[in-house]
Structures are given as C-alpha cells and as structure tokens.
Write a protein that holds these residues in place. Structure first.
Motif, PDB file in Angstrom:
ATOM      1  N   ARG A  22       0.682  -0.945  -0.159  1.00  0.00           N
ATOM      2  CA  ARG A  22      -0.270  -0.082  -0.063  1.00  0.00           C
ATOM      3  C   ARG A  22       1.045   0.935  -0.023  1.00  0.00           C
ATOM      4  O   ARG A  22       0.258   2.072  -0.300  1.00  0.00           O
ATOM      5  N   ASP A  27      -3.303  -0.111  -5.147  1.00  0.00           N
ATOM      6  CA  ASP A  27      -4.870   0.230  -3.883  1.00  0.00           C
ATOM      7  C   ASP A  27      -5.265  -0.982  -3.899  1.00  0.00           C
ATOM      8  O   ASP A  27      -5.859  -0.577  -2.385  1.00  0.00           O
ATOM      9  N   GLN A  28      -5.365  -2.096  -3.209  1.00  0.00           N
ATOM     10  CA  GLN A  28      -5.427  -3.472  -2.949  1.00  0.00           C
ATOM     11  C   GLN A  28      -4.606  -4.535  -2.739  1.00  0.00           C
ATOM     12  O   GLN A  28      -3.295  -4.904  -3.935  1.00  0.00           O
ATOM     13  N   VAL A  65      -3.329  -2.000  -8.830  1.00  0.00           N
ATOM     14  CA  VAL A  65      -3.025  -1.159  -9.483  1.00  0.00           C
ATOM     15  C   VAL A  65      -4.167  -0.217 -10.497  1.00  0.00           C
ATOM     16  O   VAL A  65      -4.301  -0.878 -11.116  1.00  0.00           O
TER      17      VAL A  65
END
Length: 447
Positions: A22, A27-28, A65
């Motif tokens: 992160r 994003d995850q 991303v």
C-alpha cells in the motif's frame, strides 16, 4: 516454538507485506505464505535407499493498481519493502485485467470450523524406515511375488497463511502421513507390477504397512500371464475405484469455471441440464473433519461449506473464484486455490453411492472388462473424446476370469456419464470418493 506461534509470526509477515504494498502505491493487495515440512524414507530389498527431510516457507504477494495486477514470489528473509515495490512496479506496466480483483469484502470469512486437520505426531526416521520395511516384507511374502520396486513412508505438514488489504487474516495447517509399496511378479517379458498405498491426515488412521504390503502382493500376482482379447464395440467396462476416481475427476475438471470461461470444457453450455445418469449426485465439501481435501477457507479468504455440484445427474454449479465468477456473471462459491495464481479447484468430492455391491455390479455385467489401470492421457477436454490404454481382468459369466493387458478403451465422456451404473463402495479417505463404476457401450481395441 509452537506451530501456533509460528503461524502468528508468518501472519504478521503477510500483513507487513500488504502494508509495504500500500505504501508503494497498490490500491489493494493480498499476501500468502505456504509452509511445507516433509520427512520420508524409502527402502528396497530390505535396505534403506533414501531418507529425506525438507522445510520451506514460500511468500507470494499479489498487488492491484486499478485493474492492473502483478504477483511476486520470494522465500524466507526477502527484503519485504523491496519485494512490495517490485510488485507494484510490475503491476503498473501490466495490461489491464477487467476481472482481476480480491474477494468481495462481504464474502470474507470472519470465523470458520475446526476441522481437526493437524496431528502433531512426528515419527522419527527410524519409524518411517521400519514401516517401509514391514510393507515391503509383507508384499514379498505373498507367493508369486518375485521382487520389490521399493517401499516408502512419509510424514509432512502443509500450512497456509493469508492476509488481504480489506481486513481478512487467517491460517490453517494440515498434516499428512503415508505408506506405500510397489512389487513385481513374473519373470522377463512377462513381469507385472502393482502397488498399494495409504495417505491420511492423522498418523493413527493409516492402514498398517503389513496390510498395504499384502494387498500389493496379491494384486500383482493376480495380474501374471495376462491375455489379449478381441476388438469389440458395445463392451461393458467396469472401473475399479482406483481408476473410477480419475473418471469422476474428468467430470470435476469439466465443471471448473476457468475451463468454462475459456470455452475449453465439453460441458460449457450444460448448466441446469442432464449431464449424467439420474441418481448421480456429486457433492463438494471442504468441511469434512480430517478430510484429505478439507480447508476452513479458500485461497481468497472465503469460507463456504458443502455444495451440490451435480444433482441427480443435473449440473447445478461451476467451481468458481471471485474473478472467474465475475467473468461468468456469477458469484464466487469459495473454491479458490492458490498456486502460481488463483484458480478454481475442488476440495473433497463425494459421489453418491449406488444400490449394488461391487460383486453384484460385476455379476450384473455378465461379460465385460474390469479395468484396474489406465495408461496415457487420451482425453480431449473440449470434445469429451476418451481413449486410454488399459489393463485389468476379463469378466465372464459375471465373475472375474483372467488378467488382460495391452488394450485400449474408447468412448465419449458425455456418453459415458449417461451410461453409468454405480456400486456402493464409497471410500472417503480419498479427495475424490468414487465407487466401482460400470459403463455400457464402450469400444475396446485388442487383437
């Protein structure tokens, strides 16, 4: 350090990897740690051939991303921040994948059942060697057995730690123990080979090595001096459970959602249609205590119990991950596995038993071919065409008559599943629990 404390340490590492990802711009992310421990011994002719021991903790970090995704792998003592930065950099230059995603947050497991999957027993090398020697000796004592190919015993551990950036974290461990032996009967070009083995989650559940050895010996002696049989069509073929598990495995593969999405399954257009005989129900259940394919949650953190995949011959579900489900316009059913990537897989597959015993099923066949071994990979997953080398025994007047080898059996799986008769001899110690199965109308190529 206890296994629990070690798992907690690995889980902390997974969570740190996500934090680094992160910070690097993901994003995850999710992080997976797979722990493997194994110990084995092999003997031949009463002499120790090999003893092995191995340990590994393999880390896998998957980052997103936007709709771009990348996965990196590393071993112990990797630079966590550098690993995360490399993963993000790889994702940024990757093509977009419209279906790439983590599991939906509302599907993530917050608790899961205790499946009794870990046996802390650690048999020493001497105990493994002793078990292998006993199995081999019992096989060699069977009249007609001429030599040993080898025997073995093993013990191991599989552990999985998973953490995600949307607050899932979990770990489980599964132990495993095994005994095996392979022997030869006959001489020269007339030699035959057969085997027996057992594999269990708990050490105390294993079949005795002497029983495994005796079974292997009796099997191989029965195969000596095989005959060839004439080519024919419309042959009744009976699959021993050792090979019927593979036959059911073809059905399992055909209802894998990834194959359906790629349009490489012969059942891709058959949802809610009859794909097998009425009476064949196939359950996939990851929550069987001490089950060989059991797991409390899947490779995405989803915990879902038994599913009816085929009901009374009608196809009801595909095996799905979140991404594959989205591609098919569906919802994950908690069947994700983790290897090089995330893919759908089965857990414990159980076929509903029939009403006849194995002996009654063979008697009902009259004349036919009882298959105990299959050779080659002659199965077309797209069309269902099936052609395999085979050996086994000829059935005459409803009884096993004489051994047979060097023949080929052929048909189409779409027809075979609709011409089956199931016996009642389900053995749930295997991840695919299938009975003896008779299939009508196959072609046999022999003399």
């Amino acid at each position: 350090m206890s296994e629990t404390n070690q798992s907690e340490g690995l889980l902390a590492t997974a969570e740190r990897l996500i934090s680094h990802a992160r910070s690097a711009g993901a994003d995850q992310a999710d992080a997976l740690v797979v722990r493997r421990r194994s110990r084995s011994a092999s003997v031949r002719n009463g002499q120790v051939e090999n003893t092995e021991s191995s340990e590994s903790d393999a880390f896998s970090l998957r980052v997103f991303v936007g709709q771009k995704v990348a996965t990196v792998h590393a071993g112990q003592n990797a630079d966590e921040a550098a690993l995360a930065a490399r993963a993000v950099a790889m994702a940024q230059v990757s093509p977009e994948d419209p279906h790439a995603c983590l599991a939906d947050a509302d599907m993530l497991a917050s608790d899961w059942p205790d499946l009794d999957l870990f046996d802390p027993t650690e048999p020493p090398a001497e105990a493994l060697i002793d078990a292998a020697k006993k199995a081999e000796a019992a096989a060699l004592e069977v009249p007609g057995v001429s030599s040993s190919v080898g025997a073995g015993a093993g013990a191991g551990l599989f552990g999985m730690v998973l953490a995600t950036s949307h607050d899932f974290s979990g770990a489980f461990e599964r132990s495993g123990f095994s005994h095996s032996v392979s022997v030869i009967a006959g001489e020269g070009v007339k030699m035959e080979r057969d085997y027996d083995f057992d594999s269990r989650v708990f050490y105390g559940d294993l079949d005795a090595p002497e029983l495994i050895g005796r079974n292997a010996g009796e099997r191989v002696v029965a195969r000596v001096n095989p005959r060839k049989v004439k080519t024919g069509s419309n042959i009744n073929v009976v699959f021993d459970p050792r090979v019927s598990r593979g036959l059911i495995g073809h059905l399992v593969s055909a209802i894998n959602g990834a194959s359906v999405a790629r349009k490489t399954s012969f059942l891709k257009d058959m949802m809610d249609q009859q794909v097998a005989i009425p009476g064949l129900t196939l359950i996939d259940d990851p929550f069987i205590r001490r089950g060989p394919g059991s797991r409390p949650f899947d490779g995405e953190g989803v915990s879902m119990g038994a599913l009816t995949m085929v009901e009374d011959g009608v196809l009801r579900q595909w095996y799905l991950t979140t991404a594959v489900a989205r591609e098919l316009g569906l919802t994950s059913n908690g069947r994700a596995s983790r290897g090089g990537g995330v893919s759908p897989s089965s857990t414990n597959v159980i076929v509903s038993p029939g009403e006849q015993t194995r002996e009654q099923l063979i008697a009902s066949v009259g004349t036919g071919f009882y298959v105990t071994e299959l050779i080659g990979q002659g199965v077309n997953a797209i069309t269902g065409e099936y052609s395999r080398g085979a050996s086994g025994f000829w059935i005459e007047n409803g009884e096993i008559s004489f051994p047979v080898s060097e023949v080929t059996i052929a048909s189409n799986l779409k027809d075979m599943f609709k011409r089956m008769t199931l016996a009642d001899d389900i053995d749930t110690k295997f991840s695919v629990a299938a009975p003896t199965i008779a299939v009508e109308g196959m072609t046999l190529a022999g003399d």
